[in-house]
Design an enzyme around this catalytic site. Sequence first.
Site, short mmCIF file in Angstrom:
data_model
loop_
_atom_site.label_atom_id
_atom_site.label_comp_id
_atom_site.label_asym_id
_atom_site.label_seq_id
_atom_site.Cartn_x
_atom_site.Cartn_y
_atom_site.Cartn_z
N GLN A 103 0.02 3.97 15.12
CA GLN A 103 -1.28 3.95 14.45
C GLN A 103 -2.15 2.80 14.96
O GLN A 103 -3.36 2.94 15.11
CB GLN A 103 -1.05 3.79 12.94
CG GLN A 103 -2.02 4.51 12.04
CD GLN A 103 -1.64 4.37 10.59
OE1 GLN A 103 -1.88 3.34 9.96
NE2 GLN A 103 -1.03 5.40 10.04
N PRO A 130 3.75 7.05 7.31
CA PRO A 130 3.73 8.47 7.66
C PRO A 130 5.00 8.86 8.40
O PRO A 130 5.51 8.08 9.21
CB PRO A 130 2.51 8.60 8.58
CG PRO A 130 1.71 7.36 8.40
CD PRO A 130 2.68 6.29 7.99
N ASP A 295 -7.84 7.92 5.63
CA ASP A 295 -8.00 6.53 6.07
C ASP A 295 -7.76 6.37 7.56
O ASP A 295 -8.33 5.47 8.20
CB ASP A 295 -7.07 5.60 5.28
CG ASP A 295 -5.61 5.83 5.59
OD1 ASP A 295 -5.09 6.88 5.19
OD2 ASP A 295 -4.99 4.97 6.23
N GLN A 296 -6.94 7.26 8.14
CA GLN A 296 -6.63 7.14 9.56
C GLN A 296 -7.79 7.57 10.45
O GLN A 296 -7.81 7.25 11.65
CB GLN A 296 -5.38 7.96 9.89
CG GLN A 296 -4.13 7.46 9.17
CD GLN A 296 -2.89 8.27 9.52
OE1 GLN A 296 -2.39 8.18 10.64
NE2 GLN A 296 -2.41 9.07 8.58
N HIS A 318 -6.48 2.60 0.59
CA HIS A 318 -6.30 2.44 2.04
C HIS A 318 -7.61 2.74 2.77
O HIS A 318 -8.00 2.03 3.71
CB HIS A 318 -5.21 3.38 2.55
CG HIS A 318 -3.83 2.81 2.46
ND1 HIS A 318 -3.02 3.02 1.37
CD2 HIS A 318 -3.11 2.05 3.31
CE1 HIS A 318 -1.86 2.40 1.56
NE2 HIS A 318 -1.89 1.80 2.73
#
Length: 359
Positions: A103, A130, A295-296, A318
């Site tokens: 990430q 995750p 959020d990613q 997040h």
Amino acid sequence: MSQVLEIDGSYLEGGGQILRNALSLSCILHRAIRVVNIRANRPNPGLSNQHLFGLNLLQNITGARVNGNHMKSTAVEFHPGAIKSGQYTVDTRTAASVALVLQAALPVLIFGRNTSELELIGGTNVGMAPQVDSMTEVLRPNLELFGVSFDFDLLRRGYYPRGGGHCKVVIPSVRNIKAVNLTQFGTVNEVCGWCFVAGKLPLRVAEDMKNAAEKVLNSVCPIQPQLESYKESSEVARDNGSGVILKAVTTEGCTLGSSALGERQVDGFALGKTAGEELASYLRDGVCVDCHVQDQLVIFMALASGTSKIRTTALTQHTRTAIHVAELMSGAKFYTEEVGTSGHIILCCDGVGYQNEQK
């Protein structure tokens, strides 16, 4: 910029995400940062294994000057150099999450000159992170709408506490990131999932997951869910582990997912029901981006050329944290639009149109 930007790591979520996002944007935007109060809201503040390995990886990728990169450090200063494409290996020697390391590194390596390769060893399916399956099956299709992708080869799974999972990731570079518009749900045209056990756990636990998830999904799906239940081979997974990953795809290009990870006392029905109910809620409400991917996507929205919009659930802590860091460091502007009385929103971002200087 020679001035060091100080970021308070205790803000909002107060976990490792502030550090990961700040370091990634530091590398991309060539901004020196000092992150203080790292993981201040966690029971064991400061850098843990996975954060330290991610930090050291980004140091290697950019040749950064770093102070504070040691276990339990609560302050880090990071002065990045140029992003260097290449082959990098991270071996956490624990069950630290390789997904969280990926990430941090993915948004950086896409702005290198050439394709890069990552070899990651550690935890592939562990708590508070995750599962790698969610990264490939749910996050990746969403990133491909931005023009970003990666190849992922899972060689061995790693569960808590021993870890030892092994994967290889190939990350092509890009010139820039496209803005996306994910506000139309469309209709569901695919629902699939994977229910797995490993080690000494019996196959019936995976079958329980499958049956429970199917029962929930059948109540909302216009099509028959295609779920698999299986036991990992001893070559792929040495230790006890279990989990379920579900996903749905719509005609408008939405990819949504949910997952659950087995603990020591595994209740297959409960795991399947939990994951099934979460995905069912997204399908019932017409959400385009689930709360885990939400959020990613923030970094990619901030750097994109143009205005991105995603229809999603109420913002998680997040996501609010990721937005705070992205706005602070890049100058991108995020704002929301309400969607009726559902509690869902459209998250919008006027991206800064960052261009890869090496392409």
